[in-house]
Design an enzyme around this catalytic site. Structure first.
Site, PDB file in Angstrom:
ATOM      1  N   TRP A  86     -31.343  19.020  33.342  1.00 21.11           N
ATOM      2  CA  TRP A  86     -30.855  18.477  34.614  1.00 21.11           C
ATOM      3  C   TRP A  86     -31.959  17.854  35.466  1.00 21.11           C
ATOM      4  O   TRP A  86     -31.718  17.540  36.622  1.00 21.11           O
ATOM      5  CB  TRP A  86     -30.169  19.599  35.403  1.00 21.11           C
ATOM      6  CG  TRP A  86     -29.093  20.260  34.619  1.00 21.11           C
ATOM      7  CD1 TRP A  86     -27.773  19.901  34.540  1.00 21.11           C
ATOM      8  CD2 TRP A  86     -29.240  21.402  33.751  1.00 21.11           C
ATOM      9  NE1 TRP A  86     -27.098  20.746  33.702  1.00 21.11           N
ATOM     10  CE2 TRP A  86     -27.961  21.685  33.190  1.00 21.11           C
ATOM     11  CE3 TRP A  86     -30.317  22.220  33.394  1.00 21.11           C
ATOM     12  CZ2 TRP A  86     -27.744  22.725  32.301  1.00 21.11           C
ATOM     13  CZ3 TRP A  86     -30.100  23.261  32.490  1.00 21.11           C
ATOM     14  CH2 TRP A  86     -28.823  23.509  31.958  1.00 21.11           C
ATOM     15  N   ASP A  87     -33.161  17.684  34.921  1.00 21.47           N
ATOM     16  CA  ASP A  87     -34.295  17.201  35.710  1.00 21.47           C
ATOM     17  C   ASP A  87     -34.593  18.166  36.848  1.00 21.47           C
ATOM     18  O   ASP A  87     -34.948  17.763  37.953  1.00 21.47           O
ATOM     19  CB  ASP A  87     -34.019  15.790  36.243  1.00 21.47           C
ATOM     20  CG  ASP A  87     -35.259  15.148  36.852  1.00 21.47           C
ATOM     21  OD1 ASP A  87     -36.379  15.591  36.531  1.00 21.47           O
ATOM     22  OD2 ASP A  87     -35.117  14.211  37.645  1.00 21.47           O
ATOM     23  N   PHE A  88     -34.452  19.456  36.574  1.00 23.66           N
ATOM     24  CA  PHE A  88     -34.790  20.474  37.555  1.00 23.66           C
ATOM     25  C   PHE A  88     -36.254  20.897  37.395  1.00 23.66           C
ATOM     26  O   PHE A  88     -36.574  22.095  37.365  1.00 23.66           O
ATOM     27  CB  PHE A  88     -33.875  21.697  37.403  1.00 23.66           C
ATOM     28  CG  PHE A  88     -32.503  21.513  37.993  1.00 23.66           C
ATOM     29  CD1 PHE A  88     -32.225  20.511  38.906  1.00 23.66           C
ATOM     30  CD2 PHE A  88     -31.471  22.367  37.641  1.00 23.66           C
ATOM     31  CE1 PHE A  88     -30.960  20.348  39.439  1.00 23.66           C
ATOM     32  CE2 PHE A  88     -30.198  22.225  38.174  1.00 23.66           C
ATOM     33  CZ  PHE A  88     -29.938  21.211  39.077  1.00 23.66           C
TER      34      PHE A  88
END
Length: 892
Positions: free
Chosen positions: A561-563
């Site tokens: 999630w591009d976290f």
């Protein structure tokens, strides 16, 4: 004429009711097939019935619409309670149409006036107070009372008071009135021990000076060109950098420019971001010891090279006669390309200060000691400023003159960060954040291109000798056990997780704390190595001396999630169970704030693993659980009733879209049909991080909430554009194409056709938390939509902030990064907004505070906008201070 006007108004009412009724009926059927609310279908049918009755001149039209008003009100209260903005989206259009139906031009056409009525003077046609009109008036009146009542009910407000002092103020080897690192110290607290500004007097703050850097937008800039700098304050100088990489020294008390350095960035670069968040500083003295800082005197005090210099410093050395390569390990071609010396210039037009206070002759005389335009101006530096550049260099500059340090980097004054890198593509890797200065080392991370290809540079973390620029160790998360410099011919691991944000350091423990991102591409990860799976989206404690891993704490498992961990860790000591514990506070994009023992990485506030959704596109997978901290700003999962819009129509469209996307709560994996990601990859927290008060042991933060949509798009080959219509101009990369992966990705905020967020406000807050308990003590929506709406209305809906806060010992915190153009001051205890000042552009940077030569405490803000947020660009650096009472007394 009256009859003609009445006919036109009635026709307008009929057409509006019919068109809206058709849209609601069609959309309502669609929503019902997706399992959504029945309201829109019923409401659409009622709209059509009202239109038909008005067309037939039947007064029952008003009765039907009164039922629509009452039914809408009951349904809205059931879904959202007394929450004004969601209520307005549901009932606003209905209320306005009800008013239209009550106008005389419409009511006179409803019903007939027979002969008997005419003879006895009666008129049985409805009016606002008579017949069917009275029923509609009553319904609208009830709706208005509920609406007004909701103005006094804030369902998103947490009220409380943070505790007072709990510990003695820690001591640091820098004066209270200075700011020597991005977070003031390498502990990353963003806390000033100055206490002149208090809740009682912050309202008196006024602009002291206003400086323009002259750095404007240029053709070929990437979209995300941003002015995110937090300047350093050393002696009576401020040191800052601009988006286009100029380094500038100004007088901290007057705002007058002293010197300016242009690093002469090479030509076209494959840049995703163009920014500089700040510089790093090595104090004068023995670089191998923890030297006490020595103030750098203002250049205004001297105009000759042989005049006073900082303690332990030497006058500028003569320029070298020949070009020398950078790092000895660098390939010759790369070193030749990247070892440009840069230009040092005197104050320029466009770099001016605006001030209402008189400038002394001494201050106005501030000419640089070695102000020339030669690209070879060098000095023998004791103290150094370190500037990372967009073409992957770190340049060492003399704080006194702005000259390049000739005693650094084999005479070049710089480090070539492309050494030993795979996939060399200038611009695709560089340090957007300041380096860490720890003991006799500078520790450097860097950003790589996100979601462009599977053939990017390495995310290696490297430590260089602060005196010579020689490589001491290199920690590559793709090869974590090898920290010694690589043998000839080897390169670092391509695509390994990188650290684009700011690290923190505890020199007493001998640890540097590195926030790590993900391996590109962010949304696809079936082939990640064991090492990547261990270190992605984590904070890693490395031994300062050797680079070896001492501990690692992962904030997201198998991140899709591009976290990535975007924020600088904050280091302080807190009291837990009667004992003082050294902790690290790590904010994350997904809203967790992990409070860890910074000696071991063990959680101090409890962390539990919660089940997470599955169903990733095969052969990818998801982790079965994800960590959740006791201190969490994770919002409740979105529901259909959380959808929002300017009207009931775009709200209906958002509901249909919500039901059409894949969404099972946080950590729903990316999908081919589109996945709702909430919180989105904008982040609850981002690079601005949080501010912590080590005396009160509390945290001030600016959580933001925006949902995004992530859609995997199959690729037919490794070269064709899939999600971009055309290749960007020049060397700029085609973002989100994921060349080399089986899927590209479409990423976008979850918005309606009007461009408004589909989720209901608030979208941004200020919040105060007790770090010893994990309790969020107060939380208030923050900021207005004044600068984000077509009409500049200052509705306080709560907007995101991009940029961090600063706290002060006086009990006031400041932020400037909200999407409206203001800098604001808050009472730390309660979160109450106490002061604000209008900015000329977006203030997406972290403020800082310092003491000037006049004894006043200043608050400093950079206001230059943010390209991808669409805030207004600018080049302003503005200082605020309390009125100078001594100057007023002298004037009298």
């Amino acid at each position: 004429m009256r009859a003609s006007l009445g006919s036109i108004v009635a026709l307008i009412a009929i057409c509006l009711l019919a068109l809206i009724g058709l849209a609601l009926t069609g959309g309502g059927i669609w929503l019902l097939t997706l399992g959504g609310s029945w309201y829109y279908l019923v409401c659409g049918i009622a709209f059509l019935a009202t239109a038909a009755l008005v067309f037939l001149r039947r007064p029952e039209a008003l009765i039907v619409f009164a039922l629509v008003v009452v039914g809408t009100l009951i349904w809205a209260l059931y879904e959202v309670g007394f929450d004004w903005w969601p209520l307005a989206a549901r009932g606003g259009l209905v209320f306005l149409l009800g008013l239209l139906l009550l106008t005389p031009w419409v009511t006179r056409r409803l019903g007939t006036r027979n002969v008997a009525d005419a003879l006895d003077g009666r008129d049985r046609r409805p009016t606002v107070t008579h017949g069917a009109g009275a029923a509609l008036s009553a319904a609208l009146g009830i709706a208005l009372v509920v609406a007004v009542s909701s103005w006094f009910s804030d369902q998103h407000n947490i009220v409380g008071s943070l505790p007072g002092p709990r510990a003695e103020a820690p001591t640091y080897d820098i004066p209270d009135g200075e700011w020597h690192a991005y977070g003031r110290t390498q502990a990353g607290q963003r806390y000033s021990p100055l206490a002149q500004i208090t809740p009682a007097n912050v309202g008196d703050l006024e602009e002291a000076w206003h400086y323009h850097t002259g750095d404007e937008s240029q053709p070929g800039d990437p979209t995300e060109t941003t002015f995110q700098v937090t300047p350093l304050k050393i002696g009576d100088r401020l040191f800052l950098c601009t988006p286009h990489q100029n380094v500038i020294a100004v007088n901290a008390t007057t705002g007058e420019e002293i010197w300016r350095y242009d690093p002469q960035i090479q030509g076209e670069l494959a840049l995703q971001h163009l920014t500089c968040r700040g510089l790093s500083y090595q104090p004068p003295g023995d670089a191998t010891a923890a030297a006490a800082p020595t103030a750098v005197p203002d250049a205004a005090a001297t105009e000759a090279p042989d005049a006073a210099t900082p303690a332990g410093a030497t006058p500028p050395a003569a320029a070298a006669d020949t070009e020398q390569a950078g790092e000895g390990e660098a390939p010759a071609a790369t070193a030749t390309e990247l070892s440009q010396g840069g230009n040092l210039t005197a104050p320029q037009t466009g770099g001016e200060a605006e001030t209402d206070q008189p400038v002394s002759p001494e201050a106005s005389a501030g000419q640089p000691v070695a102000a020339t335009t030669s690209s070879r101006d060098t000095a023998t530096c004791d103290a150094k400023l370190f500037m990372p550049t967009a073409d992957a260099r770190v340049i060492a500059l003399d704080p006194e003159t702005g000259a390049v340090c000739g005693n650094f980097g084999n005479g070049t004054g710089q480090i070539d960060l492309w050494q030993r890198m795979p996939n060399v593509n200038p611009g695709s890797y560089y340090s957007t954040s300041p380096v860490i200065v720890a003991g006799n080392l500078i520790i450097v991370g860097g950003t790589v291109l996100d979601n462009v290809s599977t053939s990017e540079a390495s995310g290696v973390i490297r430590a260089f000798d602060i005196a010579t620029a020689e490589l001491v160790w290199a920690w590559d998360s793709g090869n974590p056990d090898q920290t010694a410099p690589l043998p000839e011919g080897q390169t670092y691991t391509p695509n390994s997780p990188n650290s684009w944000s700011i690290s923190a350091a505890d020199e007493e423990l001998g640890l540097v704390y590195v926030p790590l991102g993900n391996e590109p591409p962010d949304q696809w990860g079936p082939d990640r190595s064991e090492a990547v799976e261990r270190f992605s989206s984590s904070v890693v404690a490395l031994d300062i001396a050797t680079g070896e891993v001492r501990w690692v704490y992962q904030t997201v498992h198998h991140d899709l999630w591009d976290f990535d961990v975007p924020s600088q860790p904050s280091l302080l000591d807190i009291t837990v169970g009667g004992e003082s514990v050294p902790v690290l506070v790590q904010p994350t994009k997904q809203g967790e704030v992990f409070v860890l023992d910074r000696r071991t990485g063990e959680p101090v506030l409890p962390v539990i693993e919660k089940p997470a959704p599955g169903g990733a596109v095969e052969p990818d997978f998801t982790a079965p659980t994800q960590p959740v901290s006791a201190l969490s700003f994770d919002p409740q999962a979105l529901r259909e009733s959380d959808m929002w819009g300017a009207t009931m129509l775009d709200q209906l469209a958002c509901r249909i879209a919500f039901r059409g996307y894949k969404y099972e709560g946080r950590y729903t994996p990316p999908s081919l049909e589109g996945t709702l990601v909430y919180p989105g990859n904008f982040g609850v927290f981002n690079w601005g991080s949080v501010a912590v008060d080590p005396v009160r042991q509390v945290m001030f933060s600016t959580p933001a909430y925006l949902a995004f949509v992530s859609t995997l798009v199959p690729r037919d080959d490794e070269t064709s554009l899939v999600v971009n219509d055309e290749q960007p101009e020049g060397a700029l990369p085609a973002l989100n194409e994921n060349f080399g992966a089986p899927y590209a990705v479409e990423l976008a905020p979850f918005t309606s056709w009007l461009g408004l967020p589909c989720q209901a406000p608030p979208w941004g807050y200020v919040a105060g938390a007790d770090l010893t308990t994990g309790e969020i003590v107060w939380m208030h929506k923050n900021g207005t939509v004044r600068d984000q709406s077509p009409i500049p209305v200052p509705f306080k809906m709560g907007v995101p902030d991009l940029g961090g806060p600063v706290m002060t010992a006086g009990g006031v915190a400041f932020i400037s990064g909200t999407l409206d153009y203001y800098v604001r001051g808050y009472d730390v205890t309660t979160g109450k907004e106490l002061w604000k000042a209008r900015l000329p552009a977006g203030g997406q940077a972290t403020p800082m505070s310092y003491e000037g030569a006049d004894g006043r405490q200043y608050i400093l803000v950079a206001a230059g906008g943010h390209g991808s947020l669409g805030t207004k660009r600018g080049d302003s650096v503005i200082a605020y201070a309390l009125p100078d009472r001594s100057a007023e007394a002298d004037a009298e």
